[in-house]
Design a protein around this motif. Structure first.
Motif, PDB file in Angstrom:
ATOM      1  N   LYS A  56       3.733   1.482  -6.819  1.00 33.12           N
ATOM      2  CA  LYS A  56       3.907   2.484  -5.769  1.00 33.12           C
ATOM      3  C   LYS A  56       2.579   3.009  -5.222  1.00 33.12           C
ATOM      4  O   LYS A  56       2.495   3.428  -4.065  1.00 33.12           O
ATOM      5  N   ASP A  57       1.541   3.003  -6.058  1.00 33.66           N
ATOM      6  CA  ASP A  57       0.238   3.486  -5.599  1.00 33.66           C
ATOM      7  C   ASP A  57      -0.553   2.412  -4.857  1.00 33.66           C
ATOM      8  O   ASP A  57      -1.697   2.641  -4.456  1.00 33.66           O
ATOM      9  N   GLY A  58       0.035   1.238  -4.683  1.00 35.04           N
ATOM     10  CA  GLY A  58      -0.600   0.183  -3.908  1.00 35.04           C
ATOM     11  C   GLY A  58      -1.363  -0.836  -4.732  1.00 35.04           C
ATOM     12  O   GLY A  58      -1.887  -1.812  -4.179  1.00 35.04           O
ATOM     13  N   LYS A  59      -1.420  -0.676  -6.059  1.00 33.40           N
ATOM     14  CA  LYS A  59      -2.142  -1.626  -6.905  1.00 33.40           C
ATOM     15  C   LYS A  59      -1.380  -2.949  -6.951  1.00 33.40           C
ATOM     16  O   LYS A  59      -0.221  -2.999  -7.318  1.00 33.40           O
ATOM     17  N   ASN A  67      -6.680  -6.507  -4.365  1.00 36.41           N
ATOM     18  CA  ASN A  67      -6.489  -5.599  -5.497  1.00 36.41           C
ATOM     19  C   ASN A  67      -5.609  -4.410  -5.145  1.00 36.41           C
ATOM     20  O   ASN A  67      -4.942  -3.859  -6.023  1.00 36.41           O
ATOM     21  N   ASN A  68      -5.624  -4.015  -3.880  1.00 31.58           N
ATOM     22  CA  ASN A  68      -4.839  -2.863  -3.458  1.00 31.58           C
ATOM     23  C   ASN A  68      -4.364  -3.071  -2.029  1.00 31.58           C
ATOM     24  O   ASN A  68      -5.083  -3.654  -1.200  1.00 31.58           O
ATOM     25  N   ILE A  69      -3.161  -2.582  -1.756  1.00 29.07           N
ATOM     26  CA  ILE A  69      -2.588  -2.718  -0.416  1.00 29.07           C
ATOM     27  C   ILE A  69      -3.484  -2.069   0.636  1.00 29.07           C
ATOM     28  O   ILE A  69      -3.550  -2.525   1.784  1.00 29.07           O
ATOM     29  N   GLN A  70      -4.199  -1.015   0.260  1.00 31.10           N
ATOM     30  CA  GLN A  70      -5.064  -0.308   1.210  1.00 31.10           C
ATOM     31  C   GLN A  70      -6.135  -1.219   1.793  1.00 31.10           C
ATOM     32  O   GLN A  70      -6.659  -0.947   2.876  1.00 31.10           O
ATOM     33  N   ARG A  76       7.310   0.745 -15.485  1.00 32.68           N
ATOM     34  CA  ARG A  76       6.528   0.734 -14.249  1.00 32.68           C
ATOM     35  C   ARG A  76       7.403   0.199 -13.117  1.00 32.68           C
ATOM     36  O   ARG A  76       8.041  -0.847 -13.263  1.00 32.68           O
ATOM     37  N   THR A  77       7.412   0.903 -11.995  1.00 36.44           N
ATOM     38  CA  THR A  77       8.181   0.465 -10.832  1.00 36.44           C
ATOM     39  C   THR A  77       7.333  -0.496  -9.999  1.00 36.44           C
ATOM     40  O   THR A  77       6.224  -0.159  -9.591  1.00 36.44           O
TER      41      THR A  77
END
Length: 453
Positions: free
Chosen positions: A131-134, A152-155, A202-203
């Protein structure tokens, strides 16, 4: 040997220890043999130490076995010296359990690598992230779509499309959505579908992303072709009788007018007939114009099947420049050709692609009529996705944003004498080649048409 048996060994050691203890107390209470008493005491201590060490050997083996399970270290084995020993039988059982674990692990690893191979082979982009983008997992299709080596991250996709990042972080389980991403060289229509699941509390969101721009354009072109076929059929059925009848009546009136003139009939009647004849000629002329209009739009549904051949793009560009060089020279237009690499070749129908590029160059020449330093560029290269790309770029007046999305629609034109089929025809030709054509423009600065194969 009998003493290899753990139980017998333990019993004998216990009996010897008991005998030694009995001898110690007997000597202590009934004799004064101090030195013998000390030796017996040392013997008892040694026997106790030896028994503890002997029993601890089992504990150590059991501890090593449990640690192997705890840390999933199944490379360890226990040496079996003799199957007659119950202790060695325990080792053998441990080895069999470890072997079973090794087989289970090998099977899981095979399944894991099989799944990884399938995921990496799939042509649809897959991203698993929290959910945090990881990001937990991406496949090769994702790397190719976003032109990244790792994620590594959606951002990190903000540079590609902030709207896409926002949607990926807010999308819900089972949701379908469509995101439009305009790159300078290409338009992407991304269809996104998300599935949510949990692993170790973990979702995780598993999102599939597919560029359906080609499919949308294919369906759009099919729809336009069906509409054009219906319209041209109905218009032809209505106009053809009118054209035929107006031509026939015009001939009849002409004969009647000539007959009245020979018989010296009143001029008022002749003038009336001539007026009707003129009106019919106007009708006939207009119906002929409509028939020509319909036949022009039939071209969109009658494009010949491409005859593919491999040819150098440099040859294509030089042919086009040669055909239009006199007209460009008269208008003071500078034409530049850039091909990277110079040996780049294209598999296509050379005549159809030449027709498309000539149409684009002529449009560019019209857009450059008011420019003080007119310039046209013909570029060819491999784009970042490894596809052959041809560009026609001019520094003319550009195309307004509200017009840019409509220029490939049949019948749409901004030219007073335009038919509205030139770019539509070009798009259809590119579709027959499995490619695409797109436009990008900055008003009063530049316009770029990109052909991607």
């Amino acid at each position: 040997m009998v003493y290899n048996n753990f139980r017998i060994n333990f019993i004998v050691r216990t009996l010897l220890l008991a005998g030694s203890i009995f001898a110690f107390f007997y000597l202590f209470f009934n004799t004064e043999l101090t030195m013998t008493l000390v030796l017996v005491g040392l013997l008892i201590a040694f026997q106790i130490f030896a028994m503890i060490h002997y029993v601890d050997r089992t504990n150590r083996v059991l501890n090593n076995f449990l640690e192997s399970i705890r840390y999933s270290d199944f490379t360890r084995t226990f040496q079996v010296e003799s199957l007659d020993s119950s202790f060695d039988k325990l080792k053998k059982s441990f080895n069999e359990v470890i072997k079973d674990f090794q087989e289970v692990r090998a099977e899981k690893e095979e399944n894991y690598y099989y799944l990884q191979t399938v995921i990496q082979h799939i042509g649809i982009s897959l991203i698993a992230y929290s959910k945090d983008g990881k990001v937990e997992l991406i496949n090769n299709a994702t790397k190719k779509l976003f032109q990244v080596r790792s994620l590594n991250n959606i951002q990190a996709l903000n540079d590609f499309s902030p709207e896409l990042v926002t949607k990926l972080l807010s999308i819900r389980h089972g949701e379908n959505t469509l995101i439009r991403v305009q790159e300078k060289d290409e338009l992407l229509q991304l269809a996104i579908y998300a599935t949510e699941f949990k692993i170790h509390n973990r979702t995780i969101l598993l999102t599939s992303i597919k560029n359906i721009q080609d499919e949308l354009e294919e369906k759009e072109m099919e729809s336009w072709q069906k509409l054009i076929r219906v319209l041209t059929h109905e218009i032809m059925n209505s106009i053809t009788p009118i054209s035929s009848l107006s031509s026939t009546i015009t001939m009849i009136l002409k004969d009647l007018s000539d007959s009245l003139k020979e018989k010296n009939i009143a001029s008022e009647d002749i003038e009336t007939i001539e007026e009707v004849e003129g009106a019919l000629q106007t009708i006939h002329k207009r119906t002929d114009g409509l028939l020509h209009f319909v036949n022009t739009y039939r071209d969109l549904t009658k494009i010949p099947t491409p005859t593919f051949s491999i040819f150098p793009i440099s040859k294509l560009f030089l042919n086009i420049k040669g055909l239009l060089s006199e007209e460009m020279k008269a208008k003071g237009i500078n034409c530049k050709i850039n091909i990277e690499p110079n040996s780049l070749e294209l598999s296509a129908d050379e005549k159809l692609i030449e027709q498309v590029i000539i149409n684009l160059v002529k449009n560019a020449m019209q857009a450059l009529e008011t420019k003080p330093e007119p310039e046209i560029q013909l570029n060819a290269f491999l784009n970042k996705r490894g596809r052959i790309t041809i560009q026609v770029i001019d520094n003319g007046q550009g195309i307004l944003p509200n017009v840019l999305d409509k220029i490939f629609i049949p019948f749409f034109t901004t030219k007073p004498q335009g038919s509205g089929i030139g770019l539509s025809l070009s798009k259809q030709i590119l579709r027959l080649h499995g490619g695409n054509i797109s436009a990008y423009s900055e008003p009063d600065t530049m316009t770029k048409f990109t052909l991607t194969f």
